[in-house]
Every structure is written in C-alpha cells, then in structure tokens.
Design an enzyme around this catalytic site. Structure first.
Site: not given
Ligand code: AR6
Length: 184
Positions: A30, A38-40, A125, A128-129
């Site tokens: 973010n 999520g990934v973060d 994205s 969560v996004y």
């Molecule tokens: N490895 C690979 N992909 C993953 C993993 C993982 N370990 N965990 C989740 N995904 P998101 P955004 C997928 O929400 O939408 C955070 O809180 C997940 O299924 O991680 O860009 C940040 O701090 C989805 O398809 O990222 C920001 O505030 C994809 O990764 C916000 O979320 C992205 O999901 C960013 O949101």
C-alpha cells in the site's frame, strides 16, 4: 505454463510467492508501505522485521500508486523485494489500467537496474484492491511481455498465482498473448 519471448521465459505457477527461488519477488504493497494482509502480510511475516525497518528508513514518504521501490529481503531466499502499489479498482474509469501497467513497468525497471535475472510477481491489485482477475491478467501479462520484448531481460519472469481461479484466468490470457507474440 510458459511462453518464450526472445531469450526470456514468461511463466505461470500456482503457489506462495515467498517460496520462490528467484532473485527478486514483488510485493503488492500500500502507499504507506505499512504492511497489511495478503501477499504483503505473507512477505513481511516470512522475511522478518528488517524489511520494514529498511523501507521505513529509505522511503519515509511511502510509495505512490503505480510506483515501485526496492529493499533487501531479510530471511527470504531471494536477494530483493520490490514493493509496488497497484490501483484500487473503482469501476475501471479512474485510470486503473494505466496505473496497473505502470506498477509492472516500474517493478521490471528496478529489477533490470539491479541485474535480477529472475523475478516473481503476484496478481497485483486482485485481492483487497478488487481489480477483476481477467482484466488484471490480460493487462499484467501484456505489460510484462512488452517489457521482455524490448529489454530482453530478466531471463525469467514468473507469475505466482495463489489459487486455481487465478491460475485459470492467467492461463487464458497468456494463451491469447502467445498468439500475438508469435509475430514479434
Ligand atoms: N503468494 C501469492 N499470491 C498471494 C499470496 C501469496 N502468499 N497471498 C495472497 N495472494 P492482495 P492487492 C494473492 O490483497 O489486491 C494488502 O493488505 C491474492 O489471492 O495481497 O494488491 C496491502 O498492504 C490476490 O490474487 O493485494 C495493501 O493494502 C493477489 O495475491 C493491499 O492488500 C493480490 O492480493 C493490496 O491489495
């Protein structure tokens, strides 16, 4: 699934981005670089506190949407984490497509400048996004494919998709891109 673009591979795999054997992984961060779910969350929890200590020190103003910054990778096996901020989906008429494209381009440019031979992206994205998976797949893959065509590096770019739905959407989009790229 993988396609070849000149001497570079563009590959899809299903799994966890923290477990990849590559030079750099990309974090879907973010704009405050404050960590989250999520990934973060997965990257900071597997990599340890040193990653955020470094980003707090080097990037106190955070990172704007569409931009990217780089840090070391703490306990992860890669050398670098590239933190990029994708757009929040807001219906598609607020520049989301250009911002997603720019998040990928800026991440690839940092990887290139740091001589990374291999790089792994998540589906930025699409969690969560709220960016629709099919649209994100098409836009993200085409952006990477164009960068590889132009720069002929990194040698390997992997998309690490977390579940079968994401893998399916990206596979479909990559098949379409393969059909276009054959004429490059
Ligand atoms: N490895 C690979 N992909 C993953 C993993 C993982 N370990 N965990 C989740 N995904 P998101 P955004 C997928 O929400 O939408 C955070 O809180 C997940 O299924 O991680 O860009 C940040 O701090 C989805 O398809 O990222 C920001 O505030 C994809 O990764 C916000 O979320 C992205 O999901 C960013 O949101």
């Amino acid at each position: 699934m993988r396609i070849q673009i000149n001497d570079c591979s563009l590959q899809l795999t299903q799994g966890d981005i923290t477990q990849q054997n590559v030079d750099a992984i990309v974090n879907a961060a973010n704009s405050q670089l404050a960590g989250g779910g999520g990934v973060d969350g997965a990257i900071h929890s597997a990599g340890g506190a040193s990653i955020m200590e470094e980003t707090d020190r080097r990037y106190p103003d955070g990172c704007e949407t569409g931009q990217a910054v780089i840090s070391s990778a703490g306990n992860l096996s890669c050398k670098y984490v590239i933190h990029t901020v994708g757009p929040v989906w807001n219906g598609g008429l607020r520049g989301e497509s250009d911002l997603l494209r720019s998040a990928f381009q800026n991440s690839l440019t940092l990887a290139f400048e740091h001589h990374c031979d291999s790089l792994a992206f998540p589906a930025i994205s699409t969690g969560v996004y709220g960016y629709p998976m099919d649209l994100a797949a098409q836009n993200s893959l085409m952006t990477v494919a164009e960068f590889l065509r132009e720069h002929e590096a990194p040698s390997l770019v992997k998309f690490v998709l977390f579940d079968a739905g994401a893998y399916g959407a990206f596979s479909y989009a990559l098949e379409n891109i393969a059909a276009v790229a054959i004429n490059w």
